[in-house]
Design an enzyme around this catalytic site. Structure first.
Site, PDB file in Angstrom:
ATOM      1  N   HIS A 143       1.056   7.902   3.796  1.00 48.88           N
ATOM      2  CA  HIS A 143       1.886   7.093   4.695  1.00 48.88           C
ATOM      3  C   HIS A 143       3.376   7.405   4.577  1.00 48.88           C
ATOM      4  O   HIS A 143       4.176   6.841   5.307  1.00 48.88           O
ATOM      5  CB  HIS A 143       1.660   5.600   4.416  1.00 48.88           C
ATOM      6  CG  HIS A 143       0.224   5.207   4.476  1.00 48.88           C
ATOM      7  ND1 HIS A 143      -0.530   5.311   5.630  1.00 48.88           N
ATOM      8  CD2 HIS A 143      -0.623   4.737   3.517  1.00 48.88           C
ATOM      9  CE1 HIS A 143      -1.767   4.910   5.381  1.00 48.88           C
ATOM     10  NE2 HIS A 143      -1.861   4.560   4.114  1.00 48.88           N
ATOM     11  N   ASP A 176       0.848  -1.196   0.000  1.00 46.15           N
ATOM     12  CA  ASP A 176       0.000   0.000   0.000  1.00 46.15           C
ATOM     13  C   ASP A 176       0.884   1.247   0.000  1.00 46.15           C
ATOM     14  O   ASP A 176       1.411   1.640   1.039  1.00 46.15           O
ATOM     15  CB  ASP A 176      -0.919  -0.012   1.223  1.00 46.15           C
ATOM     16  CG  ASP A 176      -1.812   1.224   1.276  1.00 46.15           C
ATOM     17  OD1 ASP A 176      -1.531   2.214   0.556  1.00 46.15           O
ATOM     18  OD2 ASP A 176      -2.778   1.217   2.046  1.00 46.15           O
TER      19      ASP A 176
HETATM   20  C1  LIG Z   1      -5.875   4.751   1.813  1.00 50.88           C
HETATM   21  C2  LIG Z   1      -4.931   4.289   2.897  1.00 50.88           C
HETATM   22  O1  LIG Z   1      -3.808   3.658   2.370  1.00 50.88           O
HETATM   23  C3  LIG Z   1      -5.622   3.361   3.853  1.00 50.88           C
HETATM   24  C4  LIG Z   1      -5.243   3.634   5.266  1.00 50.88           C
HETATM   25  O2  LIG Z   1      -4.622   2.797   5.858  1.00 50.88           O
HETATM   26  S1  LIG Z   1      -5.737   5.079   6.000  1.00 50.88           S
HETATM   27  C5  LIG Z   1      -5.164   4.911   7.685  1.00 50.88           C
HETATM   28  C6  LIG Z   1      -6.102   4.138   8.560  1.00 50.88           C
HETATM   29  N1  LIG Z   1      -7.357   4.808   8.749  1.00 50.88           N
HETATM   30  C7  LIG Z   1      -7.472   5.914   9.530  1.00 50.88           C
HETATM   31  O3  LIG Z   1      -6.499   6.399  10.101  1.00 50.88           O
HETATM   32  C8  LIG Z   1      -8.857   6.454   9.690  1.00 50.88           C
HETATM   33  C9  LIG Z   1      -9.100   6.841  11.134  1.00 50.88           C
HETATM   34  N2  LIG Z   1     -10.496   7.264  11.315  1.00 50.88           N
HETATM   35  C10 LIG Z   1     -10.861   8.550  11.257  1.00 50.88           C
HETATM   36  O4  LIG Z   1     -10.044   9.450  11.100  1.00 50.88           O
HETATM   37  C11 LIG Z   1     -12.323   8.852  11.443  1.00 50.88           C
HETATM   38  O5  LIG Z   1     -12.961   7.758  12.054  1.00 50.88           O
HETATM   39  C12 LIG Z   1     -13.063   9.137  10.098  1.00 50.88           C
HETATM   40  C13 LIG Z   1     -12.445  10.385   9.457  1.00 50.88           C
HETATM   41  C14 LIG Z   1     -12.936   7.929   9.160  1.00 50.88           C
HETATM   42  C15 LIG Z   1     -14.549   9.377  10.381  1.00 50.88           C
HETATM   43  O6  LIG Z   1     -14.636  10.337  11.344  1.00 50.88           O
HETATM   44  P1  LIG Z   1     -15.885  11.372  11.347  1.00 50.88           P
HETATM   45  O7  LIG Z   1     -15.947  12.073  10.027  1.00 50.88           O
HETATM   46  O8  LIG Z   1     -15.739  12.172  12.588  1.00 50.88           O
HETATM   47  O9  LIG Z   1     -17.102  10.401  11.393  1.00 50.88           O
HETATM   48  P2  LIG Z   1     -18.272  10.374  12.477  1.00 50.88           P
HETATM   49  O10 LIG Z   1     -18.927  11.723  12.529  1.00 50.88           O
HETATM   50  O11 LIG Z   1     -17.738   9.758  13.749  1.00 50.88           O
HETATM   51  O12 LIG Z   1     -19.256   9.325  11.827  1.00 50.88           O
HETATM   52  C16 LIG Z   1     -19.974   9.623  10.652  1.00 50.88           C
HETATM   53  C17 LIG Z   1     -20.589   8.344  10.166  1.00 50.88           C
HETATM   54  O13 LIG Z   1     -19.559   7.535   9.572  1.00 50.88           O
HETATM   55  C18 LIG Z   1     -19.428   6.300  10.271  1.00 50.88           C
HETATM   56  N3  LIG Z   1     -18.010   6.075  10.490  1.00 50.88           N
HETATM   57  C19 LIG Z   1     -17.211   6.804  11.279  1.00 50.88           C
HETATM   58  N4  LIG Z   1     -15.973   6.286  11.257  1.00 50.88           N
HETATM   59  C20 LIG Z   1     -16.017   5.215  10.453  1.00 50.88           C
HETATM   60  C21 LIG Z   1     -15.038   4.271  10.078  1.00 50.88           C
HETATM   61  N5  LIG Z   1     -13.789   4.332  10.552  1.00 50.88           N
HETATM   62  N6  LIG Z   1     -15.407   3.270   9.253  1.00 50.88           N
HETATM   63  C22 LIG Z   1     -16.669   3.180   8.801  1.00 50.88           C
HETATM   64  N7  LIG Z   1     -17.651   4.064   9.138  1.00 50.88           N
HETATM   65  C23 LIG Z   1     -17.303   5.062   9.950  1.00 50.88           C
HETATM   66  C24 LIG Z   1     -20.132   6.479  11.584  1.00 50.88           C
HETATM   67  O14 LIG Z   1     -20.696   5.246  12.027  1.00 50.88           O
HETATM   68  C25 LIG Z   1     -21.185   7.488  11.264  1.00 50.88           C
HETATM   69  O15 LIG Z   1     -22.306   6.848  10.700  1.00 50.88           O
HETATM   70  P3  LIG Z   1     -23.757   6.924  11.445  1.00 50.88           P
HETATM   71  O16 LIG Z   1     -24.009   8.389  11.631  1.00 50.88           O
HETATM   72  O17 LIG Z   1     -24.663   6.261  10.467  1.00 50.88           O
HETATM   73  O18 LIG Z   1     -23.575   6.184  12.717  1.00 50.88           O
END
Ligand SMILES: C[C@H](O)CC(=O)SCCNC(=O)CCNC(=O)[C@H](O)C(C)(C)COP(=O)(O)OP(=O)(O)OC[C@H]1O[C@@H](n2cnc3c(N)ncnc32)[C@H](O)[C@@H]1OP(=O)(O)O
Length: 269
Positions: free
Chosen positions: A177, A172
């Site tokens: 990253h 990835d």
């Molecule tokens: C592309 C890359 O190579 C892949 C990677 O590895 S990226 C690195 C790993 N991932 C991360 O670091 C992501 C970390 N997570 C985040 O920053 C946050 O959770 C986020 C930005 C994804 C969402 O946060 P935010 O916008 O505040 O969402 P929030 O207001 O809590 O929730 C909104 C809706 O989305 C959903 N949701 C929130 N986080 C979610 C998640 N991680 N996965 C799936 N759904 C999510 C919630 O359930 C909510 O739905 P609902 O209202 O129906 O219950």
């Protein structure tokens, strides 16, 4: 009435990916295996970590991104599920097929499920795509319940400063990253760790403290709740009492970063 997303259910095709022992060992080192974890790092007795399959399947979410489903600069890996059907050999090739599962409409964002199937595993990526909601779809299931009460085990989950730079070599190579400018563009102070790296590192730690073998994972899942920066030491909380395996979450400085974690190892059946 809700509208299904036009990409829901779309076929993403199939692909055969080859790997060898070196790939599996590099992966194990990148997710935190030590030199004495001989089953994971020594080709003479190698057992492949089941989560390595997720690096082989990285092409599937990338195919969907290539169809314009989300903006690669802002999309984040939201959650992952893995079901193991058969252990991966130490080297070989894996034929996989992929499709889009559900697409949920969160208003300001969409969540795309990408489902990959092979004879060795079935896995679902949930990709959180800001700016792609509002298409009139269903919000989907509520946020998974988090574990309640005092954990049975609390331990540390260390990550290391070069971990994202190393892990990206397993497949990835998204810029957030490695590239400080790409990380800054999503509001992060520096490049963030891959969610799948944090998840696999948690599995190694959980196996160590529960006496399971990390290659014996049968089922795994978790939600990436907040970014992790390489080098951070996480607090890993385990609830081992349930018959369905171990529930877990990881927290950094009071902020949950990995939630709704569940893992089941072969021995715990
Ligand atoms: C592309 C890359 O190579 C892949 C990677 O590895 S990226 C690195 C790993 N991932 C991360 O670091 C992501 C970390 N997570 C985040 O920053 C946050 O959770 C986020 C930005 C994804 C969402 O946060 P935010 O916008 O505040 O969402 P929030 O207001 O809590 O929730 C909104 C809706 O989305 C959903 N949701 C929130 N986080 C979610 C998640 N991680 N996965 C799936 N759904 C999510 C919630 O359930 C909510 O739905 P609902 O209202 O129906 O219950």
């Amino acid at each position: 009435m809700t509208e299904p997303h036009p990409l829901a259910g779309a076929d993403l095709g199939s692909r055969t990916v080859r790997y060898d022992e070196r790939d599996a060992i590099l992966y194990a080192l990148a997710v935190g295996a030590g030199a004495s974890d001989l089953d994971l790092v020594f080709e003479r007795r190698l057992r492949v970590l089941p989560t390595f399959a997720l690096t082989l399947a990285q092409w599937a979410p990338d195919v969907l991104a290539g169809r314009g489903a989300w903006d690669v600069a802002t999309a984040l890996h939201g959650a992952q599920r893995l079901q193991v059907l058969d252990p991966l050999p130490a080297s070989g090739e894996v034929l996989m097929t992929a499709r889009v599962g559900d697409v949920w409409d969160k208003g300001s964002a969409a969540v795309f499920d990408v489902v990959v199937q092979s004879r060795y595993f079935r896995a679902t990526w949930s990709i959180f795509a800001p700016g792609r909601g509002g298409f009139g779809g269903s919000r989907g299931p509520a946020t998974p319940a988090s574990s309640e009460g005092v954990p049975d085990v609390e331990t540390t989950l260390p990550t290391f400063a070069t971990q994202a730079a190393l892990y990206r070599l397993t497949g990835d190579r998204h810029l957030i990253h490695i590239d400080p400018a790409a990380a800054a563009a999503i509001g992060q102070p520096r490049p963030i760790l891959h969610g799948l790296c944090t998840l696999a590192a948690a599995v190694l730690r959980i196996a160590a403290v529960t006496g399971a073998h990390p290659a014996d994972v049968l089922e795994l899942g978790g939600r990436f709740a907040a970014p992790v920066l390489p080098g951070q030491v996480l607090d890993l909380q385990l609830w081992t009492g349930g018959g369905a395996g171990t529930a877990f979450r990881a927290v950094h400085a009071g902020t949950p970063v990995l939630t709704a974690g569940t893992v089941r190892f072969q021995d715990s059946r």
